[in-house]
Design a protein around this motif. Structure first.
Motif, PDB file in Angstrom:
ATOM      1  N   ILE A  94       2.354  -0.959   3.635  1.00 32.08           N
ATOM      2  CA  ILE A  94       2.909  -0.714   4.720  1.00 32.08           C
ATOM      3  C   ILE A  94       4.207  -0.753   4.392  1.00 32.08           C
ATOM      4  O   ILE A  94       4.471  -1.255   3.185  1.00 32.08           O
ATOM      5  N   SER A  95       5.425  -1.105   4.973  1.00 33.21           N
ATOM      6  CA  SER A  95       6.851  -0.543   4.815  1.00 33.21           C
ATOM      7  C   SER A  95       6.846  -2.662   5.093  1.00 33.21           C
ATOM      8  O   SER A  95       6.403  -3.270   5.860  1.00 33.21           O
TER       9      SER A  95
ATOM     10  N   GLY B 200       9.571   5.819  13.385  1.00 37.24           N
ATOM     11  CA  GLY B 200       9.054   4.378  13.549  1.00 37.24           C
ATOM     12  C   GLY B 200       7.836   3.887  14.150  1.00 37.24           C
ATOM     13  O   GLY B 200       7.629   2.835  15.264  1.00 37.24           O
ATOM     14  N   TYR B 201       7.188   5.213  14.324  1.00 35.17           N
ATOM     15  CA  TYR B 201       5.185   4.938  14.333  1.00 35.17           C
ATOM     16  C   TYR B 201       5.205   3.680  14.081  1.00 35.17           C
ATOM     17  O   TYR B 201       4.968   3.368  12.883  1.00 35.17           O
ATOM     18  N   LYS B 202       3.942   3.313  15.004  1.00 37.16           N
ATOM     19  CA  LYS B 202       3.121   2.490  15.003  1.00 37.16           C
ATOM     20  C   LYS B 202       1.574   2.147  15.281  1.00 37.16           C
ATOM     21  O   LYS B 202       1.449   2.423  16.319  1.00 37.16           O
TER      22      LYS B 202
ATOM     23  N   PRO C  21      -1.881  -8.046   5.996  1.00 36.97           N
ATOM     24  CA  PRO C  21      -0.569  -7.518   5.985  1.00 36.97           C
ATOM     25  C   PRO C  21       0.356  -7.643   4.626  1.00 36.97           C
ATOM     26  O   PRO C  21       0.864  -6.817   4.167  1.00 36.97           O
TER      27      PRO C  21
ATOM     28  N   GLU D 106       5.450   7.728   9.395  1.00 35.49           N
ATOM     29  CA  GLU D 106       5.892   6.550  10.705  1.00 35.49           C
ATOM     30  C   GLU D 106       6.994   5.519   9.972  1.00 35.49           C
ATOM     31  O   GLU D 106       7.743   5.055  10.728  1.00 35.49           O
ATOM     32  N   ARG D 107       7.286   5.879   8.805  1.00 34.06           N
ATOM     33  CA  ARG D 107       8.844   4.899   8.054  1.00 34.06           C
ATOM     34  C   ARG D 107       9.993   6.010   9.420  1.00 34.06           C
ATOM     35  O   ARG D 107      10.849   4.958   9.457  1.00 34.06           O
TER      36      ARG D 107
ATOM     37  N   GLN E 172       6.618  -7.732  11.392  1.00 36.79           N
ATOM     38  CA  GLN E 172       6.423  -7.453  12.160  1.00 36.79           C
ATOM     39  C   GLN E 172       4.843  -7.862  12.717  1.00 36.79           C
ATOM     40  O   GLN E 172       4.937  -9.135  13.148  1.00 36.79           O
ATOM     41  N   ALA E 173       3.971  -7.249  11.800  1.00 33.47           N
ATOM     42  CA  ALA E 173       2.466  -7.911  11.403  1.00 33.47           C
ATOM     43  C   ALA E 173       2.483  -9.420  11.336  1.00 33.47           C
ATOM     44  O   ALA E 173       1.843 -10.350  12.729  1.00 33.47           O
TER      45      ALA E 173
ATOM     46  N   GLU F 238       9.395  -3.185   7.456  1.00 34.73           N
ATOM     47  CA  GLU F 238       9.456  -3.480   7.874  1.00 34.73           C
ATOM     48  C   GLU F 238       8.106  -4.478   9.159  1.00 34.73           C
ATOM     49  O   GLU F 238       8.057  -4.233   9.803  1.00 34.73           O
ATOM     50  N   THR F 239       7.180  -3.394   8.962  1.00 34.46           N
ATOM     51  CA  THR F 239       5.823  -3.306   9.701  1.00 34.46           C
ATOM     52  C   THR F 239       5.008  -4.792   9.176  1.00 34.46           C
ATOM     53  O   THR F 239       5.206  -5.237  10.457  1.00 34.46           O
TER      54      THR F 239
END
Length: 117
Positions: free
Chosen positions: A61-62, A41-43, A52, A37-38, A68-69, A64-65
């Motif tokens: 989760i990263s 870039g898959y979400k 989150p 995923e990292r 964004q969340a 970045e995720t």
């Protein structure tokens, strides 16, 4: 939909991965999924996070995720949000800590170059 996938990996790598996963309280599948995923870039469209901030704090989760969340501006806001909720920073994986340690030891072992030669 989930798919079973077969990887051809050396036995000792698989054993190290299983030991690492056990120490970190996760699974080899979760490690591979998280890495994929990292790097891609898959979400996932069907992924639902309960919280989150907690998911980030617990390393699921990263950053970045999580940013964004949560609709945050940047990592600094994420850190402030963790502090506001009294949540700890995620623990770095053992292999990352080992790599960082190796880098520092390597730097310390390099001979100093005299500035005034």
């Amino acid at each position: 939909m989930k798919r079973n996938t077969t990887f051809n990996l050396p036995d000792d790598l698989v054993q190290h991965a299983k030991a690492y996963a056990a120490r970190e309280g996760t699974t080899v599948t979760a490690i591979v999924r998280g890495h994929l995923e990292r790097v891609t870039g898959y979400k996932g469209e069907n992924v639902r996070m309960s919280d989150p901030l907690v998911d980030f704090s617990e390393g699921r989760i990263s950053k970045e995720t999580a940013i964004q969340a949560l609709g945050l501006r940047d990592y600094a806001q994420l850190l402030v949000s963790l502090g506001d909720r009294d949540l700890p920073l995620p623990k770095l994986p053992a292999h990352v800590l080992e790599a960082m340690t190796d880098t520092i030891v390597g730097l310390l072992q390099q001979p100093r170059q005299e500035e005034d030669q």
